[in-house]
Design an enzyme around this catalytic site. Structure first.
Site, PDB file in Angstrom:
ATOM      1  N   CYS A  14      27.784  55.056  15.187  1.00 12.62           N
ATOM      2  CA  CYS A  14      27.300  53.675  15.193  1.00 12.62           C
ATOM      3  C   CYS A  14      27.088  53.191  13.760  1.00 12.62           C
ATOM      4  O   CYS A  14      27.391  52.063  13.422  1.00 12.62           O
ATOM      5  CB  CYS A  14      26.009  53.572  16.005  1.00 12.62           C
ATOM      6  SG  CYS A  14      25.474  51.868  16.275  1.00 12.62           S
ATOM      7  N   CYS A  52      29.528  54.591  21.085  1.00 12.94           N
ATOM      8  CA  CYS A  52      28.614  55.725  21.306  1.00 12.94           C
ATOM      9  C   CYS A  52      28.909  56.422  22.635  1.00 12.94           C
ATOM     10  O   CYS A  52      28.867  57.652  22.725  1.00 12.94           O
ATOM     11  CB  CYS A  52      27.167  55.269  21.254  1.00 12.94           C
ATOM     12  SG  CYS A  52      26.796  53.900  22.366  1.00 12.94           S
ATOM     13  N   CYS A  54      65.700  58.974  29.349  1.00 12.54           N
ATOM     14  CA  CYS A  54      65.284  60.179  28.645  1.00 12.54           C
ATOM     15  C   CYS A  54      65.413  59.971  27.139  1.00 12.54           C
ATOM     16  O   CYS A  54      66.463  59.559  26.664  1.00 12.54           O
ATOM     17  CB  CYS A  54      66.148  61.347  29.108  1.00 12.54           C
ATOM     18  SG  CYS A  54      65.384  62.905  28.816  1.00 12.54           S
TER      19      CYS A  54
END
Lengths: 425, 404
Positions: free
Chosen positions: B350, B379, B138
């Site tokens: 792009c 893309c 933890c």
């Protein structure tokens, strides 16, 4: 985004007038759902479809799970996705919760049901054989839903249908709204898990015979009888009853209309008839209704769609007589009305205004002034839900409600079956 | 075809692979009972410790982490272990095992000395816990120190626990906050661990309130480092689970960001045996077990499989070091114009982030220059419509220009 095809594409075409969602559209729409804990959409579905559950399944890519979850609650899921007045049911629940744009629940249900019709048989229970024998009168959505629910509970149900085909009023919904393949497939599905006796008319006036042979009777015989209109001229050529006309069209007939057509009535059948005659060649369709627009029993969305398609409305016009020449309709004489005292339905009674008679020149008149139920045994009464004054007789569907929606019929059918189950102990 | 969702995990049978992770959702008898009634196969009771160990909570305990429009992309917490007395937890385990004999009750323990670890194992095992999960991982509390950050310590502590356990398999819960999780897992194995659980939350900060300048969640004006869970950490968890599955021959309880049946299937394909959920349960409730089981069963059926074990690890052989990936494979961007929303996001991405291969054509529809396109995938990632842009394999090398 509108899923409706364009108005010009709709002209003359009985192809479905709303398209189905593309998968990416369904995913995006499903992603908007908040998944409310005490979902108001689910609570407002008469058939109790787990709306957030099926929407989450679409969202997580489990379209099969979505389709089966819908059909577990409502075998007529694909049908209801097309004909439900969702804007006053599930989608109203969604909007009332505070969503500015309610989730397109009906469109999502159609997407899930259409994509999974092949697998739909998986939700069917085996024919009920374990106990009892119950007669269901009428093989419309209410009767079939009741019989399938009885089968699920293990009860043997026999469905008696006076016609040679099951489906009831589904056969009178125009194909541009509900394609035949959709409802026929769902009806076939429901019928496959019940015992169906077609061509078996049951005289509702005398239930003693049925009660002697069965533990209980569920009356789901609908409101198949068209109401007559007591005005002169209904015998003329060119006067049609809306229901038989719509049934013919569902079965593929395309009777030709031309010129101007008056449709008398203010319910959904009148709207369907008006949009149908326009597709059948009528140049104009005028819905003639005795009361005002707000009193129309037709769903507001369907009225708006009809207006969009060019249907005209003549509100507060009472038909007086149909005029003919050489036995053919040439006109409809109407008289203006004014709203009078409220009647039992809470709507103002139309009161004719003397001296306002005029003739609408029309080439045909379609009567859609409502349906009535068959006579039931004297003294048999019911109010509200599925139980009647006879402990072994139950009612469901339009016969019970006086005419409502497919989804309500399904809900009543299921509840009637559950009430029978309680009776059988 | 009937699908059997049951799994065997370190010799313990689970009716399905879904388990409620150690969390507030497993911290009361009533909650665990309801999760079992809903259909969960097991529950890891919220971590407990010995009486003398203080549990000194602060509130608020949680903060949602937004990932753009997603309100709960992650859930951040500075929670500690259960505040309940170990005596009560023992009692709960006895009741749960009696009422739900086919469900798996997993005791989660945390301690700071050998005697305490041993005492905890003995007490929970005697009470009937089916598995002991060791929370050495933890990221909050204890001054931020976690035994599983250190392989040597991990092996030592695991051995103490394993020696104390007489019956129940021992599962070590691992943290992703280490450089080499495999080294820690091997140490746990060397110490005798029967299974691994991966991953615990990721050490993080939830955010800062820009008006008050207080880090979140604000505890009276101040905050602290804590653990992040939920969808945001799923890729981290998948990476860890796959690495463990390829390198350490122990069953794995996969945990970290699982929300849907599809997430679960991914963990199984990468080697997980059981799946633990916490954030999704805290958001949607125990009822999601139905869609998890059903979705996984339909998926197995679609794949022609009848058990979860048949799916397990099937994607692992497709996971190789970078240098073993094909240098001749080439794909190009392929845009389905019927789905295009004409937003131009692929064009700008792009242009400014890739190879300038996409331009806006007539009617705002993007066009791909297949000569320029290297098939990088940007893309497909930025397009708002899933499935609109795909990579289509083409012949003839990936056009690499890099230094060799």
């Amino acid at each position: 985004m509108s899923l409706k095809i364009t108005r010009s594409e709709r002209r003359g075409s009985f192809e479905e007038f709303r398209r189905t969602l593309h998968p990416h559209e369904a995913w995006a729409e499903a992603s908007r759902c908040l998944g409310c804990y005490d979902a108001p959409c689910r609570a407002s579905c008469p058939a109790g479809v787990d709306v957030p559950g099926f929407i989450r399944r679409i969202r997580t890519g489990d379209v099969l799970g979505a389709g089966l979850l819908i059909r577990k609650a409502n075998l007529f899921g694909g049908t209801c996705a097309r004909v439900c007045p969702a804007e006053v049911l599930c989608e109203k629940g969604c909007r009332d919760r505070g969503m500015a744009w309610p989730i397109a629940i009906a469109a999502l249900q159609r997407f899930a049901c259409d994509a999974t019709i092949q697998a739909a048989a998986r939700v069917l229970p085996p024919a009920g054989t374990r106990r009892g024998r119950v007669a269901v009168v009428g093989a419309g959505p209410a009767g079939l839903a009741a019989a399938v629910e009885l089968a699920r509970l293990g009860v043997r149900a026999v469905v008696y249908e006076e016609k040679e085909r099951p489906g009831g009023m589904l056969a009178a919904i125009p194909p541009y709204r509900l394609p035949r393949r959709v409802w026929e497939e769902e009806v076939r599905l429901a019928s496959s898990s019940v015992e169906l006796c077609l061509g078996r008319a049951v005289a509702l006036e005398d239930l003693d015979g049925l009660l002697a042979e069965h533990d209980a009777v569920i009356l789901a015989a609908g409101m198949g009888e068209p109401q007559g209109l007591e005005i002169p001229g209904t015998e003329l050529e060119g006067v049609w009853q809306a229901l038989p006309l719509l049934v013919q069209v569902q079965q593929g007939a395309r009777p030709r209309f031309s010129g101007r057509v008056a449709v008398v009535g203010g319910g959904n059948v009148a709207i369907d008839a008006a949009c149908t005659v326009l597709r059948l060649g009528a140049e104009e369709a005028v819905v003639v209704y005795r009361r005002q627009k707000a009193d129309m029993p037709a769903w507001p969305s369907e009225v708006a769609e009809a207006e969009e398609e060019g249907v005209q409305f003549a509100w507060r016009q009472a038909p007086v007589r149909i005029l003919g020449e050489g036995g053919r309709v040439v006109g409809l004489e109407v008289q203006e009305t004014r709203p009078g005292e409220p009647d039992a339905s809470g709507r103002c009674r139309p009161v004719a205004v003397p001296g306002t008679e005029r003739v609408l020149p029309v080439q045909a008149v379609v009567l859609a002034v409502g349906q009535r139920r068959q006579r039931v045994p004297a003294g048999l009464t019911w109010d509200g839900d599925v139980r009647t004054s006879h402990p072994r007789v139950f009612v469901a569907g339009d016969l019970a409600s006086g005419g409502a929606t497919v989804v309500q019929a399904v809900g009543e059918g299921k509840r009637a079956a559950q009430a029978v189950w309680q009776l059988l102990g | 075809m009937a699908v059997d969702l049951s799994v065997d995990f370190a010799g313990v049978k689970f009716v399905n692979p879904f388990v409620v992770a150690a969390s507030p959702s497993s911290d009361r008898l009533e909650l665990v009972g309801r999760s079992f009634e809903a259909g969960w196969a097991g529950s890891v009771l919220k971590t407990t410790s010995v009486e003398k160990e203080p549990v000194d909570l602060v509130f608020p305990i949680m903060a949602g982490v937004e990932v753009e429009e997603k309100r709960l992309g992650g859930l951040f917490n500075i929670d500690l272990i259960s505040e309940r007395h170990i005596d009560e937890i023992e009692k709960d385990i006895r009741i749960l095992k009696k009422e739900f004999p086919d469900r798996v009750v997993i005791g989660s323990i945390m301690a700071s000395s050998r005697e305490d670890w041993v005492e905890l194992v003995r007490r929970l095992e005697d009470a009937g816990a089916d598995i002991i999960e060791c929370s050495m991982s933890c990221p909050q509390g204890e001054g931020g120190s976690i035994p599983v950050a250190d392989p040597v310590l991990t092996e030592k502590v695991t051995r103490w626990i394993k020696e104390a356990a007489r019956r129940a398999p021992v599962c070590v819960k691992l943290t992703p906050n280490v450089t080499d999780i495999v080294a820690v897992a091997r140490a746990a194995q060397a110490g005798g661990a029967d299974a691994l659980c991966a991953i615990d939350t990721v050490k993080a900060l939830a955010g800062v309130d820009l008006e008050t300048e207080e880090p979140l969640p604000s505890v009276g004006g101040k905050s602290t480092w804590g653990g992040l869970s939920g969808p945001a950490i799923k890729p981290i968890a998948l990476g860890c689970v796959a690495e463990l599955a390829q390198n350490v021959p122990l069953p794995i309880a996969g945990v970290g960001g699982i929300t849907t049946w599809a997430d679960a299937a991914e963990f199984i394909l990468l080697g997980a045996t059981t799946l633990q959920l916490c954030t999704a349960v805290m958001k949607y409730g125990f009822g999601i077990i139905e869609e998890l089981c059903e979705g996984l069963a339909f998926y197995l059926e679609r794949k022609g499989l009848s058990t979860v074990a048949q799916l397990r690890g099937r994607a692992l052989s497709r996971l190789v070091p970078h240098e073993e990936l094909s240098r001749t494979y080439k794909a190009v961007s392929s845009i389905d114009h019927s789905m295009c929303q004409k937003d131009g996001l692929c064009v700008v991405a792009c242009r400014d982030g890739a190879y300038g291969a996409i331009t806006l054509g007539p009617d705002r529809l993007p066009l791909v220059d297949e000569e320029k396109c290297r098939g990088c995938g940007l893309c497909t990632a930025v397009c708002p419509v899933p499935g609109c842009i795909k990579l289509r394999p083409v012949a003839g090398g990936n056009g690499r220009k890099g230094r060799l």
